[in-house]
Design a protein around this motif. Structure first.
Motif, mmCIF file in Angstrom:
data_model
loop_
_atom_site.group_PDB
_atom_site.id
_atom_site.type_symbol
_atom_site.label_atom_id
_atom_site.label_comp_id
_atom_site.label_asym_id
_atom_site.label_seq_id
_atom_site.Cartn_x
_atom_site.Cartn_y
_atom_site.Cartn_z
ATOM 1 N N ALA A 52 2.576 1.658 -3.233
ATOM 2 C CA ALA A 52 1.651 2.149 -4.331
ATOM 3 C C ALA A 52 1.345 3.465 -4.361
ATOM 4 O O ALA A 52 1.337 4.391 -5.264
ATOM 5 C CB ALA A 52 0.425 1.423 -4.339
ATOM 6 N N ASN A 53 1.088 4.100 -3.229
ATOM 7 C CA ASN A 53 0.816 5.339 -2.759
ATOM 8 C C ASN A 53 1.798 6.490 -2.868
ATOM 9 O O ASN A 53 1.752 7.471 -3.563
ATOM 10 C CB ASN A 53 0.238 5.357 -1.582
ATOM 11 C CG ASN A 53 -1.412 4.848 -1.482
ATOM 12 O OD1 ASN A 53 -2.157 5.641 -1.903
ATOM 13 N ND2 ASN A 53 -1.656 4.090 -0.763
ATOM 14 N N THR A 105 -7.782 -0.050 -1.800
ATOM 15 C CA THR A 105 -6.989 -1.338 -2.259
ATOM 16 C C THR A 105 -7.656 -2.276 -3.137
ATOM 17 O O THR A 105 -7.588 -2.790 -4.196
ATOM 18 C CB THR A 105 -6.724 -1.992 -0.914
ATOM 19 O OG1 THR A 105 -5.829 -0.959 -0.325
ATOM 20 C CG2 THR A 105 -5.693 -3.339 -1.603
ATOM 21 N N THR A 119 1.021 -1.245 -0.021
ATOM 22 C CA THR A 119 0.036 0.081 0.135
ATOM 23 C C THR A 119 1.068 1.205 0.195
ATOM 24 O O THR A 119 0.626 2.180 -0.720
ATOM 25 C CB THR A 119 -0.853 0.001 1.273
ATOM 26 O OG1 THR A 119 -1.573 -1.209 1.115
ATOM 27 C CG2 THR A 119 -1.849 1.179 1.157
ATOM 28 N N THR A 149 2.473 6.599 -6.700
ATOM 29 C CA THR A 149 1.516 7.115 -7.444
ATOM 30 C C THR A 149 1.563 8.676 -7.116
ATOM 31 O O THR A 149 1.209 9.556 -7.881
ATOM 32 C CB THR A 149 0.013 6.733 -7.124
ATOM 33 O OG1 THR A 149 0.038 5.329 -7.058
ATOM 34 C CG2 THR A 149 -0.994 7.416 -8.101
ATOM 35 N N PRO A 201 -5.224 3.956 -5.815
ATOM 36 C CA PRO A 201 -4.429 4.118 -4.623
ATOM 37 C C PRO A 201 -5.102 5.463 -3.720
ATOM 38 O O PRO A 201 -5.383 6.486 -4.321
ATOM 39 C CB PRO A 201 -3.111 4.765 -5.048
ATOM 40 C CG PRO A 201 -3.029 3.951 -6.490
ATOM 41 C CD PRO A 201 -4.355 3.770 -7.133
ATOM 42 N N MET A 247 -2.968 -1.485 -7.685
ATOM 43 C CA MET A 247 -2.731 -0.336 -8.647
ATOM 44 C C MET A 247 -3.775 -0.562 -9.707
ATOM 45 O O MET A 247 -4.058 0.533 -10.749
ATOM 46 C CB MET A 247 -1.402 -0.321 -9.368
ATOM 47 C CG MET A 247 -0.133 -0.126 -8.602
ATOM 48 S SD MET A 247 -0.324 1.650 -8.108
ATOM 49 C CE MET A 247 -0.077 2.628 -9.686
#
Lengths: 235, 264
Positions: free
Chosen positions: B21-22, B212, B18, B25, B217, B50
């Motif tokens: 990904a965040n 998720t 997580t 992004t 994200p 994603m």
């Protein structure tokens, strides 16, 4: 003066002159080096007068020096200038310490075997032949074993392990396992600025922390064996 | 020249994927060119988080073994043109790539993009070694739980041993109410043990589960508090000095009413 650590004799005995412009940790290392180099001159169990010039050492530093000198077979006679907060050492206490030290000195020096976790390399200093100094936090999964006295400037976290044939001094918080006198030296001590260890071992004795309790008192403590019992007491 | 940042934790389930990904992004949203790389071979997740699972053709094992070109293995994100994902393989295991291969991929990517965010698998075995092989910096994710902090401590030691000193900490899933009642470790408690720099604190937020599952994200959700915390982290990575957000803004109806009557 040139050097940060020097000896001088006066009518009271031998004075250890310290230059406090040097960082305290480095100073401690120089002291150990100096004491080792002057071991034939100093002899054993010498009571040293510690003179820090114009500025007094704070209570934590005085305590650290006391323990350091004790672990090296000497003791502090008194500090100049004195600190208002510091108490003179109780006589019973230092006798015990001397006994501890004398027995250690009689031990035959064996060959050094050192196991060190990778990554601690540059934080480790060998002090003369007697002590190993680690200037870093020791983390979970790391193990430091040393034949001699082990001094850590930093925290020892839960899951970390310190093993020494001599004393173990942690100038920080000790949360991990410490095993002093691992080859059976019952005179060995474990010292920590904040002793919050899950388990302590000295020689063949093991003590564990009470279940579900954590030591919230941030006072320096020493663990040692008295009458075949592992006893922890305030310094 | 880009920078490779590995996101790691030791313990599983604390929010590595997580966070990766965040952060990835978020950096892309700030106009950076970013590659997200999943090294959790056999248990890949980053593609799901994603929302890019359906686009996978080649994966990291194919790139490492030369079955495809690097560019072919980089999946273009559906939101940002300069965001890419290199997915892990699902049918192989951690030994399918070597540390040297990962390092080579990282070095090649560094020529092309600004940031490479590497999602590390849980554990300290080969997968971990692969993930950190090419990294310049490390982010350690942990939760306010004793077991997670213990593992984070272990990981920090291993990172230092591998030349990744001074990792930064992301503290995930903090519940301010529990901390206030003394039922959860506080940020200060954890920093005292781990003694590393704090990159950010993420409050526990139900939106994370929703985002998720949707493959969106949270960092893009302007309403989400966790999203705000991730946006702050991204700014800190970019060198901005952003203060920690106040986690205590959640107020009950009565607290608001009280405030109203007090006239402030």
């Amino acid at each position: 003066m040139g050097e940060a650590v020097n000896f001088k004799g006066n009518k009271d005995g031998i004075v250890l002159l310290l230059d406090l412009s040097v960082e305290f940790e480095s100073l401690c290392q120089m002291i150990v080096q100096k004491l080792w180099n002057s071991r034939s001159f100093l002899g054993e169990h010498t009571a040293l007068i510690v003179n820090s010039g114009q500025t007094a050492l704070d209570s934590g530093q005085q305590l650290a020096l006391k323990v350091l000198l004790q672990s090296l077979g000497h003791e502090v006679k008194y500090f100049v200038p004195e600190m208002a907060v510091s108490k003179p050492e109780e006589p019973a206490h230092s006798e015990k310490q001397e006994a501890a030290v004398s027995e250690k000195q009689q031990e035959p020096k064996t060959e050094k075997t050192i196991e060190l976790p990778a990554g601690l390399g540059d934080a480790i200093h060998y002090l003369a032949e007697g002590a190993l100094v680690v200037r870093k936090n020791v983390r979970s999964g790391q193990n430091i074993s040393y034949d001699g006295t082990l001094i850590v400037f930093g925290d020892v976290n839960a899951g970390a392990e310190l093993v020494a044939t001599g004393h173990i001094l942690v100038l920080g918080t000790l949360r991990g396992v410490a095993h002093a006198g691992c080859r059976g030296n019952k005179q060995a001590i474990v010292y920590a600025n904040h002793l919050n260890s899950l388990q302590l071992r000295i020689a063949d004795l093991i003590a564990r922390a009470p279940d579900g309790e954590s030591n919230e008192r941030h006072v320096p403590e020493i663990a040692r064996i008295i009458d075949n019992q592992l006893v922890i007491e305030e310094v | 020249m880009g920078e490779v940042i590995v996101v790691t934790s030791g313990k599983g389930g604390v929010g590595k994927t997580t966070t990766a990904a965040n952060i990835g992004t978020g950096l892309a949203a700030q106009g950076k060119k970013v590659v997200l790389m999943d090294t959790d071979i056999g248990l890949r997740n980053l593609d799901v988080v994603m929302g890019l699972e359906n686009r996978i053709v080649y994966d990291i094992v194919d790139i490492a073994n030369g079955h495809c070109k690097l560019k072919q293995g980089m999946i273009k994100d559906k939101r940002y043109p300069d965001l890419y994902l290199i997915p892990a393989a699902q049918t192989k295991d951690k030994n399918a790539v070597t540390e040297d291969q990962v390092r080579a991929i990282c070095n090649e990517l560094k020529q092309e993009v600004d940031y490479i965010i590497v999602d590390c698998p849980a554990g300290i075995e080969q997968g971990f070694k692969n993930a950190i092989a090419g990294a310049d910096k490390a982010i350690v994710v942990t939760n306010p739980e004793v077991s997670a902090v213990r593992d984070a401590d272990r990981i920090i030691g291993l990172l230092e041993a591998n030349g990744l000193g001074n990792p930064q900490l992301v503290l995930n899933r903090v519940r301010p109410n529990m901390v206030r009642q003394g039922d959860m470790m506080s940020v200060d408690d954890i920093l005292e043990i781990l003694a590393i720099k704090l990159l950010g604190v993420i409050p526990d937020d139900d939106n994370i589960v929703i985002s998720t599952n949707r493959g969106e994200p949270t960092v893009l959700d302007q309403q989400s508090r966790a999203g705000q915390a991730y946006r702050n982290i991204v700014k800190r990575i970019l060198g901005e000095d952003v203060p920690l957000m106040n986690l205590d803004v959640e107020e009950g109806f009565f607290a608001k009413l009280k405030k109203l009557f007090k006239g402030n």
